[in-house]
Motif scaffolding. Sequence first.
Motif, mmCIF file in Angstrom:
data_model
loop_
_atom_site.group_PDB
_atom_site.id
_atom_site.type_symbol
_atom_site.label_atom_id
_atom_site.label_comp_id
_atom_site.label_asym_id
_atom_site.label_seq_id
_atom_site.Cartn_x
_atom_site.Cartn_y
_atom_site.Cartn_z
ATOM 1 N N CYS A 29 0.843 -1.197 0.000
ATOM 2 C CA CYS A 29 0.000 0.000 0.000
ATOM 3 C C CYS A 29 0.880 1.250 0.000
ATOM 4 O O CYS A 29 1.855 1.318 0.755
ATOM 5 C CB CYS A 29 -0.896 -0.002 1.244
ATOM 6 S SG CYS A 29 -1.773 1.534 1.488
ATOM 7 N N CYS A 62 0.069 3.091 3.735
ATOM 8 C CA CYS A 62 0.562 2.602 5.029
ATOM 9 C C CYS A 62 1.672 1.556 4.902
ATOM 10 O O CYS A 62 2.300 1.189 5.897
ATOM 11 C CB CYS A 62 -0.594 2.031 5.858
ATOM 12 S SG CYS A 62 -1.311 0.541 5.141
ATOM 13 N N CYS A 100 -6.871 -0.789 0.251
ATOM 14 C CA CYS A 100 -6.017 -1.355 1.290
ATOM 15 C C CYS A 100 -6.900 -1.766 2.479
ATOM 16 O O CYS A 100 -7.675 -0.938 2.963
ATOM 17 C CB CYS A 100 -4.979 -0.311 1.716
ATOM 18 S SG CYS A 100 -4.091 -0.759 3.208
ATOM 19 N N GLN A 128 -6.022 -2.205 5.434
ATOM 20 C CA GLN A 128 -5.539 -1.565 6.664
ATOM 21 C C GLN A 128 -6.016 -0.114 6.776
ATOM 22 O O GLN A 128 -6.624 0.270 7.752
ATOM 23 C CB GLN A 128 -4.004 -1.614 6.686
ATOM 24 C CG GLN A 128 -3.350 -0.965 7.886
ATOM 25 C CD GLN A 128 -3.448 -1.861 9.120
ATOM 26 O OE1 GLN A 128 -3.707 -3.072 9.038
ATOM 27 N NE2 GLN A 128 -3.267 -1.254 10.286
ATOM 28 N N CYS A 129 -5.711 0.709 5.744
ATOM 29 C CA CYS A 129 -6.006 2.148 5.842
ATOM 30 C C CYS A 129 -7.118 2.589 4.900
ATOM 31 O O CYS A 129 -7.575 3.729 4.969
ATOM 32 C CB CYS A 129 -4.746 2.976 5.597
ATOM 33 S SG CYS A 129 -4.160 2.897 3.903
HETATM 34 ZN ZN ZN Z 1 -2.827 1.002 3.549
#
Ligand code: ZN
Length: 184
Positions: free
Chosen positions: A7, A10, A21, A23-24
Amino acid sequence: MEDNKFCTGCGKPLEPGMQFCPQCGKVVSGSQTEEEMKKEAKEFGKALLDVRRSWLLFFLGIYAIPAIIAAAIALADAPAAASAIWSSTEFQDWLVSHGYHFTQMDIQNYFTTGASLALASGICALISFICVYLRKYWIIAVAACAIASVLCFWSIFGLFIGIMVTFMIVGAKDGFVDTAAPAE
Ligand SMILES: [Zn+2]
């Protein structure tokens, strides 16, 4: 487009084919979603230029047409107007009280010069209007608008609006079809 392994937001590793992504939530660069978003941004930019173009046509048109008509009338009417002012006793008294030595011809020339400037300014604004309407010759559109503004120097308001519109045309140059034409 090859898939990004990590990504860009992040740095978390990404699975192939991911659009966002996990995660973020950032859109994966090179993904189909990102391509679609870019396309939408481009269309939005074009729509914005269309709106700006409408405003340009509005400003140029609302100035050019009345200016040309009024100036043409004033030009044709200059001898009569000069004669009317000349024959008024108030004007003659004013001349004497100020010690001026104008002739009737001077007054007529004054009207003719003013009307000619306004006519030239209106015609330049009309040229700019036509270029903006056709989305062609943006350099001429800018130059004609700048000349129209300068010829409008006797009106601070007109000069101000004219310069503003000139800058608006420069800002909208991507909306012209010949942006790639040789610039300055
Ligand atoms: Zn990310």
